[in-house]
Write an enzyme that holds these catalytic residues in place. Structure first.
Site, PDB file in Angstrom:
ATOM      1  N   ASP A   1      -4.180  -4.919   4.757  1.00 29.70           N
ATOM      2  CA  ASP A   1      -2.896  -4.234   5.016  1.00 29.70           C
ATOM      3  C   ASP A   1      -2.785  -3.869   6.490  1.00 29.70           C
ATOM      4  O   ASP A   1      -3.018  -2.731   6.880  1.00 29.70           O
ATOM      5  CB  ASP A   1      -2.870  -2.978   4.122  1.00 29.70           C
TER       6      ASP A   1
ATOM      7  N   THR B   1       6.974   4.029   2.061  1.00 34.04           N
ATOM      8  CA  THR B   1       7.159   5.015   0.991  1.00 34.04           C
ATOM      9  C   THR B   1       7.064   6.452   1.522  1.00 34.04           C
ATOM     10  O   THR B   1       7.318   7.395   0.780  1.00 34.04           O
ATOM     11  CB  THR B   1       6.127   4.793  -0.135  1.00 34.04           C
TER      12      THR B   1
ATOM     13  N   ARG C   1      -5.468   8.297  -1.767  1.00 36.74           N
ATOM     14  CA  ARG C   1      -6.033   9.639  -1.912  1.00 36.74           C
ATOM     15  C   ARG C   1      -6.213  10.140  -3.343  1.00 36.74           C
ATOM     16  O   ARG C   1      -7.205  10.832  -3.615  1.00 36.74           O
ATOM     17  CB  ARG C   1      -5.223  10.623  -1.052  1.00 36.74           C
TER      18      ARG C   1
HETATM   19  O1  C5P Z   1      -3.370   7.864  -0.088  1.00 39.28           O
HETATM   20  P1  C5P Z   1      -2.166   7.118  -0.562  1.00 39.28           P
HETATM   21  O2  C5P Z   1      -2.174   6.828  -2.054  1.00 39.28           O
HETATM   22  O3  C5P Z   1      -0.861   7.733  -0.095  1.00 39.28           O
HETATM   23  O4  C5P Z   1      -2.318   5.711   0.163  1.00 39.28           O
HETATM   24  C1  C5P Z   1      -1.329   4.713   0.137  1.00 39.28           C
HETATM   25  C2  C5P Z   1      -1.787   3.559   0.954  1.00 39.28           C
HETATM   26  O5  C5P Z   1      -0.783   2.565   0.943  1.00 39.28           O
HETATM   27  C3  C5P Z   1      -2.072   3.884   2.419  1.00 39.28           C
HETATM   28  O6  C5P Z   1      -3.212   3.108   2.781  1.00 39.28           O
HETATM   29  C4  C5P Z   1      -0.864   3.408   3.161  1.00 39.28           C
HETATM   30  O7  C5P Z   1      -1.188   2.922   4.442  1.00 39.28           O
HETATM   31  C5  C5P Z   1      -0.376   2.270   2.275  1.00 39.28           C
HETATM   32  N1  C5P Z   1       1.054   1.988   2.322  1.00 39.28           N
HETATM   33  C6  C5P Z   1       2.016   2.915   2.018  1.00 39.28           C
HETATM   34  N2  C5P Z   1       3.344   2.599   2.083  1.00 39.28           N
HETATM   35  C7  C5P Z   1       3.717   1.381   2.431  1.00 39.28           C
HETATM   36  C8  C5P Z   1       2.749   0.424   2.728  1.00 39.28           C
HETATM   37  C9  C5P Z   1       1.413   0.768   2.653  1.00 39.28           C
HETATM   38  O8  C5P Z   1       1.683   4.030   1.651  1.00 39.28           O
HETATM   39  N3  C5P Z   1       4.996   1.063   2.437  1.00 39.28           N
END
Ligand code: C5P
Length: 235
Positions: A59, A119, A211
Site C-alpha cells: 500500500d 476513509t 489498529r
Molecule cells: O488502523 P486502521 O484500521 O485505521 O488502518 C487502516 C489502514 O488502511 C492504514 O494502514 C491506512 O494507511 C490504510 N488506508 C486507509 N484508507 C485508505 C487507504 C488505505 O485507511 N483510503
C-alpha cells in the site's frame, strides 16, 4: 484470491512486525505493508514476508506523473506482491501508465487498485480542503468508474460505498475497504467506518484492519473476531 481480512502491519521495524506476526501460530494472515514499514525496511521486508508465506498488499499509494509512476510500478512488479495501489486522483493517464509498468514481460502482474477518497476524509473536509462540492459517494463512484475504464482491478473505498461500487462497476471489480472498526471501538482518524459485519453485508471483497487488531490486547483474538464477523472464518 477470495474474500479475506487483510491486517495493516503499520509498524516501524522488521523486528516489531515479525514479533507481531509470530503470534499467529499456524496461520499466515494476508498482510498490508504500508509506507511506514516500507520506508523503514525497504523491499527486503516484502521479500521476507512473502517467503514466510503471507499474501501481500503493498500500500504505497503512488501519485505522480504517468512516466514516473510507470517506472516505479515496473520496479514494484519485481517484488511479486499480490496487490499494489495508487491514488485515483492521479487520473486515467497515470492509471494506464501504471498498468503498463506493472505488467511483467510474461504478461503477469499483481492486482492494481485505486484509492478513491481516503476513509479519513469526510464530506466537510473534502469540500473545504479539496474544493470538491459533490457528495463523497458520487466522487468515489466516479473515481471507481475511471479506474475501471483504465483497466484497473478495483478500488480502495469505505465499506459504506462497496455495494454501490459493485453496482456501478460490476461484481468482479474489487472493493477493498479500510475504515473498519468493532462496534465498541475507537474510530481514531477514520471517518467513513463500519463494523466487519456491516462491511460483509455491503459486499466488501477485502477488509483492511489495522489498529483494531494491532493495538488489541489479544491481536489474534481480534483478527479471529474480524474473520468471524466478516463471514470468512474457516475459509
Ligand atoms: O488502523 P486502521 O484500521 O485505521 O488502518 C487502516 C489502514 O488502511 C492504514 O494502514 C491506512 O494507511 C490504510 N488506508 C486507509 N484508507 C485508505 C487507504 C488505505 O485507511 N483510503
Amino acid at each position: 484470491m477470495g474474500k479475506d481480512v487483510i491486517i495493516a502491519c503499520d509498524f516501524s521495524s522488521r523486528e516489531e512486525t515479525l514479533a507481531f506476526l509470530d503470534r499467529f501460530t499456524g496461520r499466515k494472515p494476508f498482510v498490508k505493508i504500508g509506507m511506514e514499514l516500507f520506508y523503514a525496511e525497504g523491499p527486503a521486508i516484502v521479500r521476507e514476508l512473502k517467503a514466510r508465506g503471507h499474501k501481500i498488499f503493498l500500500d504505497l499509494k503512488l501519485h505522480d506523473i504517468p512516466n514516473t509512476v510507470k517506472k516505479a510500478m515496473a520496479v514494484l512488479s519485481r517484488l511479486d506482491v499480490d496487490i499494489v495501489n495508487l491514488h485515483a486522483g492521479g487520473a486515467a493517464p497515470m492509471m494506464r501508465a501504471a498498468l503498463e509498468g506493472l505488467t511483467r514481460p510474461d504478461g503477469t502482474r499483481p492486482l492494481l487498485i485505486a484509492v478513491t477518497m481516503l476513509t479519513s476524509t469526510d464530506q466537510q473536509t473534502m469540500e473545504t480542503d479539496l474544493l470538491i462540492r459533490e457528495p463523497v459517494e458520487n466522487v468515489v463512484l466516479h473515481y471507481a468508474e475511471t479506474a475501471k475504464n483504465a483497466g484497473l482491478d478495483g478500488v480502495v473505498c469505505s465499506p459504506l460505498e462497496a455495494e454501490k461500487v459493485h453496482a456501478r462497476c460490476g461484481a468482479g471489480f474489487l472493493a477493498v475497504t479500510p475504515g473498519v472498526r468493532f462496534a465498541e471501538g475507537d474510530k481514531g482518524d477514520q471517518k467513513r467506518v463500519t463494523t466487519p459485519a456491516e462491511a460483509d453485508r455491503l459486499g466488501s471483497d477485502y477488509i483492511v484492519v489495522g489498529r483494531p487488531v494491532t493495538a488489541a490486547a489479544d491481536p489474534v483474538a481480534a483478527y479471529e473476531r474480524c474473520l468471524a464477523e466478516f463471514g470468512c472464518a474457516g475459509i
